[in-house]
Design an enzyme around this catalytic site. Structure first.
Site, PDB file in Angstrom:
ATOM      1  CE  LYS A   1      -4.203   1.952   1.551  1.00 11.91           C
ATOM      2  NZ  LYS A   1      -4.554   2.480   0.247  1.00 11.91           N
TER       3      LYS A   1
ATOM      4  N   GLY B   1       6.400   0.635   5.748  1.00 11.12           N
ATOM      5  CA  GLY B   1       7.330  -0.281   5.083  1.00 11.12           C
ATOM      6  C   GLY B   1       7.430  -0.016   3.593  1.00 11.12           C
ATOM      7  CB  CYS B   2       4.852   0.667   1.036  1.00  8.83           C
ATOM      8  SG  CYS B   2       3.926  -0.857   1.370  1.00  8.83           S
ATOM      9  CB  THR B   3       7.305   5.128   2.881  1.00 12.95           C
ATOM     10  OG1 THR B   3       5.919   5.408   2.656  1.00 12.95           O
ATOM     11  CG2 THR B   3       8.122   6.404   2.726  1.00 12.95           C
TER      12      THR B   3
ATOM     13  N   GLY C   1      10.484   1.945  -1.155  1.00 14.40           N
ATOM     14  CA  GLY C   1      10.611   2.884  -2.275  1.00 14.40           C
ATOM     15  C   GLY C   1      11.764   3.855  -2.088  1.00 14.40           C
TER      16      GLY C   1
END
Length: 171
Positions: free
Chosen positions: A62, A67-69, A72
């Site tokens: 998401k 974690g996704c940030t 990326g």
């Protein structure tokens, strides 16, 4: 009895929320030619990247989450080094193009983010789904062939893992 029926119904709901993905890609597999929208609402066909020296397609659950940030930002911070190694980076989640655009702009990502709202890319790669969220995984293609995959993709060290894989492939 009623409690058993409720438990069984709950178990069915959990099973129904886990989308069955296609068979997972194996090393040597061709890059799937799937078309979805990017963060700007433009159609992108992954097959158009088959001629790239390296293509990293990474999946995250998401946009705009912790974690996704980190995942990326790891790739963003190493982007100059990765591109010097011939790597094109594409991120994929089931978020909308608008959410992807916000995520990209907020974090200054220099790479494309795909809005896989119907999980077509995830399905073509065989990425497991939990409800509407993809598992965190990464796939590295060399000239359209899968040469490395990471089924438990790192958040903070995603770029390091990719660079290590390329180094190993080059030796």
């Amino acid at each position: 009895m009623f409690r058993s029926i409720i438990s069984f119904a709950g178990a069915l709901l959990v099973l129904a929320s886990v989308n069955c993905a296609a068979e997972e890609l194996k090393l040597g597999a061709e890059l799937p030619a799937v078309t979805v929208l990017d963060e700007n609402g433009a159609e992108v066909n992954l097959g158009d990247y088959a001629d790239k020296p390296y293509l990293l397609v990474y999946f995250y659950p998401k946009a705009n989450t912790g974690g996704c940030t980190k995942q990326g930002c790891s790739l963003r911070d190493a982007y100059t080094e990765l591109t010097a190694m011939g790597v094109t980076v594409i991120g994929v989640s089931t978020d909308s193009p608008e959410a992807q655009k916000s995520f990209k702009d907020k974090n200054h990502f220099p790479f494309t983010l795909l809005a896989d709202q119907k999980a077509e890319v995830a399905g073509a790669f065989g990425v497991p789904m939990m409800g509407n969220f993809t598992s965190r995984q990464a796939y590295l293609f060399a000239n359209g062939k899968l040469v490395w995959l990471d089924k438990k993709a790192s958040t903070q060290k995603q770029a390091d893992d990719v660079k290590a894989a390329i180094s190993e492939l080059s030796s």
